[in-house]
Design an enzyme around this catalytic site. Sequence first.
Site, PDB file in Angstrom:
ATOM      1  N   HIS A  11      -1.827 -12.452  -2.369  1.00  0.00           N
ATOM      2  CA  HIS A  11      -2.910 -13.112  -1.645  1.00  0.00           C
ATOM      3  C   HIS A  11      -2.576 -14.547  -1.270  1.00  0.00           C
ATOM      4  CE1 HIS A  11      -6.150 -10.055  -3.154  1.00  0.00           C
ATOM      5  NE2 HIS A  11      -5.163  -9.507  -2.473  1.00  0.00           N
TER       6      HIS A  11
ATOM      7  N   HIS B 152       0.816  -1.206   0.000  1.00  0.00           N
ATOM      8  CA  HIS B 152       0.000   0.000   0.000  1.00  0.00           C
ATOM      9  C   HIS B 152       0.854   1.262   0.000  1.00  0.00           C
ATOM     10  CE1 HIS B 152      -4.179  -1.683   1.179  1.00  0.00           C
ATOM     11  NE2 HIS B 152      -3.502  -2.554   0.454  1.00  0.00           N
TER      12      HIS B 152
END
Length: 730
Positions: free
Chosen positions: A259, A96
């Site tokens: 993920h 992020h």
Amino acid sequence: MQEKGKCPVTGMTKHKTSGGTTNQDWWPNQLNLKMLHQNPTMRNPMGERFNYAEEFKKLDFEALKNDLYALMTDSQEWWPADYGHYGPLFIRMAWHSAGTYRMGDGRGGAGTGNQRFAPLNSWPDNVNLDKARRLLWPIKQKYGKKISWADLMILAGNCALESMGFKTFGFAGGREDIWEPEEDIYWGQENEWLGDKRYSGDRELENPLAAVQMGLIYVNPEGPNGQPSALASGKDIRDTFARMAMNDEETVALVAGGHTFGKCHGAGSATHVGPEPEAANIEEQGLGWKNSMGSGKGIHTISSGIEGAWTPTPIKWDNSYLDTLFNYDWDLVKSPAGAWQWVPTDPTAADSVPDAHDPSKRHAPMMTTADLALRMDPIYGPIAKGFRENPEAFADAFGRAWFKLTHRDMGPRTRFLGPEVPTEELIWQDPVPAVDFELIDEDDITGLKGKIIDSGLSLSELVSTAWASASSFRGSDKRGGANGARIRLAPQKDWEVNQPEQLQTVLQALEKIQDTFNSAQSGKKRISLADLIVLAGCAGVEQAAKNAGFDVCVPFTPGRTDASQEQTEVESFSVLEPMADGFRNYSKGKYTISAEKLLVDRTQLLGLTAPEMTVLVGGMRVLNANYNKSQQGVLTKRPENLTNDFFVNLLDMDTAWKVTAEGGDMFEGIDRKTGELKWTGTGVDLVFGSNSELRAIAEVYASDDAKQKFVEDFVTAWNKVMNADRFDLA
């Protein structure tokens, strides 16, 4: 008696540091010149002499990495690690940090450590990343100035991957921290979190934005606007990741690789979650999202609202994400927090995933709508299947894509620091050849200047070509610039703003001078075309100053080399094409944003200040360096003389300005007494007399005693632009 509401020491009205109506409130369309003077040295506690690159070289890199590895499994009671491992949390933090990058204007990214500040530290997509940075604080405290927050956040992500069994592609340091939020980054027009006014027409995303909603890094994991359509999500993902410089293969690798680790957190309703860090109470000490559900942490954590892990092995690198994605059919359900997510239809999957905190509990895996897009999208699906069948290719693709994600905004390899910098030359780093020849000396420079001036090229052609080459630089992601001489290559040679026909004439003349000089050398001495283009511009400026009666030497430092077309990714470089360049009075079309604001934006990307912008515009006008030799703003009767005439004539009260009959951004300067037309100009020209701050600067250069100062300041600012990409000189 002390007057109520007054400071007992100074008598200042309380709340003077906040509230009150600002100039921006009164005049919302006012130019924001603050973006040209961000992070001044007075805000930097490290001091003017601090050299981060030198401090980084003193860092015990291996010791730092070992401390980071140890932190991964050192679970703290105040914020316990999922599965006993902080790795997934640090991967999300690093992702992020880097994921705000958008290639449209090169802004965002991990290069400044801006996740520490508003608005990013309080974005909905960054919920609980404040905890990740606090977990890192003891390590930052230990190593101090030798490692920036910007570098540490990315290195922590790398170490997280490595500690869970993944071999990373490499790491480069060199990101220097900022000390206040950026003024120049446009995050969107929305005034509420998760708003999406950025779309128009048939879901056309506003440039240069990349994220789909205010406060998100990429896409909404539940689907576009929370609607669980995997195919629609695939379109959003493709658009968003492409705007962040990722192709389809890189996108699948990043999502599937990221993920593979960790879980999502949606233990309960968002009504349990308190305000973000910037809105939290002072006693929270910069932490936000205080959770009133149960313990407020661990099994009760609420972040995205989605709940569960993707794989049976959430802290191990393997192919289980892709196996899980393709092995099951999926049912749409809602999480405990009310978010859309998907679970296997097969009941035997119900106990395949361990609980993050209670070893006696098991769960079914989950997928988000965005995850299912990797299976359902007609382009992503085959790529994901290919990665599933070839784990080695998947690992290589993820490693490269992760490195690109976390280093895309750092510029050329010359800026990379540390022992783990990859040796492989990557096309997205805009490589240029190494200097493998002897550089020219002062005598050569003097001789070449003479050849250039005698070449038959006009001074304006020399200046405008050098400017076109060097001003392609943008400081946001350190791309573009004169090094490489890419102005002679696609796509830059065909950009309208570069006047392709004139450009070819100039390049042919300079190449002839280059060939003659290089052929005459008996040794390894050479001059590159990249250097010669800049030298030609410098020679033009010197001659123009001489024409005006000033004997100045424009600095020139050789050392640039010439890139090849094979080293130049055309699509990637296309985003550097200026839609407007106020320094050349150029606009490709009509825009909703004023030309003056576009000038300030371009100035910021060039790393220039308001005075530098002012003196450069004034100088470029009198040098007759406008696009297509337009006379808009050429407020002089002595073109190609480096005079302060632009400012003198702009501020002349004998001239009245009015909009032309055509309207728009064109103006005429009329003699107040005779009514005769004296000058023409654009909004970019007139703003230096209209805007109070810019007029104050223009008045300095219009003064009778400022003629030499103008020349000297122009030369200094010119030299800054010519060397903007010369990181080898730092």
